[in-house]
Design an enzyme around this catalytic site. Structure first.
Site, PDB file in Angstrom:
ATOM      1  CG  PHE A 139      -1.995   0.889   1.241  1.00 18.46           C
ATOM      2  CD1 PHE A 139      -3.210   0.691   0.665  1.00 18.46           C
ATOM      3  CD2 PHE A 139      -1.803   2.159   1.882  1.00 18.46           C
ATOM      4  CE1 PHE A 139      -4.060   1.778   0.591  1.00 18.46           C
ATOM      5  CE2 PHE A 139      -2.733   3.175   1.927  1.00 18.46           C
ATOM      6  CZ  PHE A 139      -3.725   2.876   1.216  1.00 18.46           C
ATOM      7  CG  ASP A 216      -0.720  -2.419   6.822  1.00 18.82           C
ATOM      8  OD1 ASP A 216      -2.014  -2.689   7.270  1.00 18.82           O
ATOM      9  OD2 ASP A 216      -0.794  -1.298   6.186  1.00 18.82           O
ATOM     10  CE1 TYR A 241      -9.867   3.085   6.192  1.00 19.99           C
ATOM     11  CE2 TYR A 241      -8.993   3.959   8.304  1.00 19.99           C
ATOM     12  CZ  TYR A 241      -8.752   3.678   6.720  1.00 19.99           C
ATOM     13  OH  TYR A 241      -7.429   4.033   6.126  1.00 19.99           O
ATOM     14  CE  LYS A 242      -8.460   0.459   4.236  1.00 16.04           C
ATOM     15  NZ  LYS A 242      -7.191   0.306   4.028  1.00 16.04           N
ATOM     16  NE  ARG A 397      -9.896  -2.067  -3.831  1.00 17.92           N
ATOM     17  CZ  ARG A 397      -9.376  -1.534  -2.586  1.00 17.92           C
ATOM     18  NH1 ARG A 397      -8.152  -1.846  -2.401  1.00 17.92           N
ATOM     19  NH2 ARG A 397      -9.942  -0.646  -2.033  1.00 17.92           N
TER      20      ARG A 397
HETATM   21  C1  LIG Z   1      -6.280   1.287   4.032  1.00 16.47           C
HETATM   22  C2  LIG Z   1      -4.945   0.881   4.209  1.00 16.47           C
HETATM   23  C3  LIG Z   1      -3.944   1.848   4.876  1.00 16.47           C
HETATM   24  C4  LIG Z   1      -4.512   3.285   5.412  1.00 16.47           C
HETATM   25  O1  LIG Z   1      -3.622   3.833   6.314  1.00 16.47           O
HETATM   26  P1  LIG Z   1      -4.166   5.244   7.006  1.00 16.47           P
HETATM   27  O2  LIG Z   1      -3.380   5.892   7.681  1.00 16.47           O
HETATM   28  O3  LIG Z   1      -5.648   4.803   7.659  1.00 16.47           O
HETATM   29  O4  LIG Z   1      -4.689   6.205   5.685  1.00 16.47           O
HETATM   30  C5  LIG Z   1      -2.569   1.407   5.220  1.00 16.47           C
HETATM   31  N1  LIG Z   1      -2.091   0.151   4.775  1.00 16.47           N
HETATM   32  C6  LIG Z   1      -3.087  -0.695   3.922  1.00 16.47           C
HETATM   33  C7  LIG Z   1      -2.418  -1.884   3.801  1.00 16.47           C
HETATM   34  C8  LIG Z   1      -4.275  -0.299   3.922  1.00 16.47           C
HETATM   35  O5  LIG Z   1      -4.912  -1.174   3.300  1.00 16.47           O
END
Ligand SMILES: *Cc1c(COP(=O)(O)O)cnc(C)c1O
Length: 423
Positions: A139, A216, A241-242, A397
């Site tokens: 990401f 992560d 939040y996911k 997606r």
């Molecule tokens: C959604 C996501 C993030 C988001 O990070 P934020 O700090 O909440 O914006 C980070 N890493 C991964 C793998 C994600 O899917």
């Protein structure tokens, strides 16, 4: 390719209805706001739907807890909430024993804090450990933070090349690991392809060369089994939040294996991580345990919705006579397999390609389908209340949040994609 209810037609409405009828988790969908509308939601992996009880919880929080308890709320509940809620999350969704999970900050901020702590610890043990290993399709925030920490500490990012329709393979990872590796940053489920990595194997490979793992779990928590203790993960972060339905910008979480807590020093040494925050004395003495990884005043208000989803997971676990995530994962595999089956039947004839592992054991909770026209297709879908996501290159997606998505919803969404490609 008709919508008729022919028994043998696995793309028909009757088959979707049969899948929903056989789904032991089907009834939980009604608990979510908007589930009764015709809208098709295929982006629960970016922002989960709210639970209806969350509206009541937030209203009650304002009137009773915040409005009624006022400053007393900190002593009574809020001061410890990052740790008590963290323990619940650890128990229900992360495979983490108590005392190792805290809620707070954002994933990005926690990645920074924990990567700094881990590389500093690695350097202190062995100054030759100068490399942070990250894959090229991690990401963006993970890649950017790794580059920033490397620049700040005079280290090198060692890139592991991975395909955009796959992810990290442990053999390939082994080739870039060695005596120079400080930390491996890995996403358990790849945000683009949905590739699911074997976190236990990654951790074993990293530990074998004396390195640590920063996992992560943003795209895995709440949809695939996460076993941080059993997999011997060092540190993990993730967002709520996911698949955890915490709401836009809800706080993230951090897990630090108990064996490491005493030796890691995070760089934002604020008063909330102090051993005695209300002494307000000179100099920072880190608290023991997970509190040392907190920095400033936590977002108590924004933590409230997470408690509802955790309550639901507890209920699902009780009803299924076992672990909630096992039941959630079974439905998740059913949903993604069905989406792939429909894509094969309906979309492949238009040249759509699957950019997600076909083997269910190697994919998480979403499916990516590739076609040069997908950007315009997704834009048209959004105006028609069918909400998937778009990710370059040409990726539609589809995020299938198991507790809030029905098989019929998947079918209606893919039928809409088919109709747009046919037009
Ligand atoms: C959604 C996501 C993030 C988001 O990070 P934020 O700090 O909440 O914006 C980070 N890493 C991964 C793998 C994600 O899917």
């Amino acid at each position: 390719m008709t919508d008729s209810a022919g028994g043998a037609d696995r793309t028909g409405t009757a088959h979707a209805a049969a899948l929903d009828a056989a789904d032991p988790l089907a009834s939980y969908r009604e608990r979510f706001v908007g589930a009764g509308t015709p809208l098709v939601y295929l982006d629960g992996n970016s922002l989960g739907r709210p639970l209806a009880v969350t509206a009541e919880r937030l209203a009650g929080f304002v009137t009773d807890e915040w409005g009624g308890r006022l400053i007393r709320g900190w002593d009574e509940r809020w001061f410890d909430l990052p740790l008590t809620l963290g323990d619940e999350l650890g128990r229900l969704a992360l495979g983490a024993a108590p005392g190792q999970t805290a809620i707070g900050d954002s994933t990005t901020v926690l990645l920074y804090k924990m990567l700094r702590a881990l590389v500093d610890d690695a350097r202190a043990r062995d100054p030759r450990r100068t490399e942070i290993v990250v894959d090229t399709d991690n990401f963006p925030t993970d890649r950017y933070v790794a580059e920033a920490v490397a620049a700040e500490r005079g280290l090198t990012v060692r890139w592991l090349e991975v395909p955009t329709d796959g992810g990290i393979e442990v053999d390939a990872l082994g080739e870039v690991l060695g005596g120079r590796t400080a930390v491996v940053v890995v996403s358990q489920v790849a945000y683009r392809s949905g590739h699911l990595v074997d976190l236990g194997a990654v951790t074993a490979a990293a530990h074998a060369v004396g390195a640590t793992v920063l996992a992560d779990t943003c795209h895995s928590a709440g949809s695939v089994p996460v076993a941080l203790d059993a997999d011997d993960v060092d540190v993990a972060v993730g967002c709520t939040y996911k698949y955890l339905n915490g709401g836009p910008g809800s706080p993230a979480y951090v897990y630090v294996a108990e064996r490491l807590q005493g030796s890691l020093a995070q760089p934002i040494a604020g008063w909330m991580g102090h051993a005695d925050p209300f002494a307000m004395g000179p100099g920072h003495t880190p608290a023991s345990g997970m509190r040392r990884f907190l920095s400033g005043t936590p977002s108590v208000l924004a933590m409230q919705p997470l408690a509802d989803l955790l309550g639901l997971l507890d209920e699902v676990g009780g009803a299924s006579g076992g672990d909630a995530i096992t039941a959630v994962r079974a439905k998740s595999v059913g949903l993604t397999s069905y989406a792939i089956e429909l894509a094969d039947a309906w979309l492949a004839p238009y040249g759509v390609e699957l950019a997600t592992p076909r083997d269910p054991d190697r994919r998480g909770g979403h499916v990516t389908l590739r076609h040069p026209r997908m950007r315009e297709v997704v834009a048209a879908l959004w105006t028609a209340d069918v909400l998937p996501d778009y990710r370059d290159p040409g990726g539609l997606r589809i995020g299938l949040s198991p507790l809030s998505t029905s098989f019929d919803e998947v079918r209606r969404g893919l039928a809409a994609v088919r109709d747009l490609l046919a037009a």
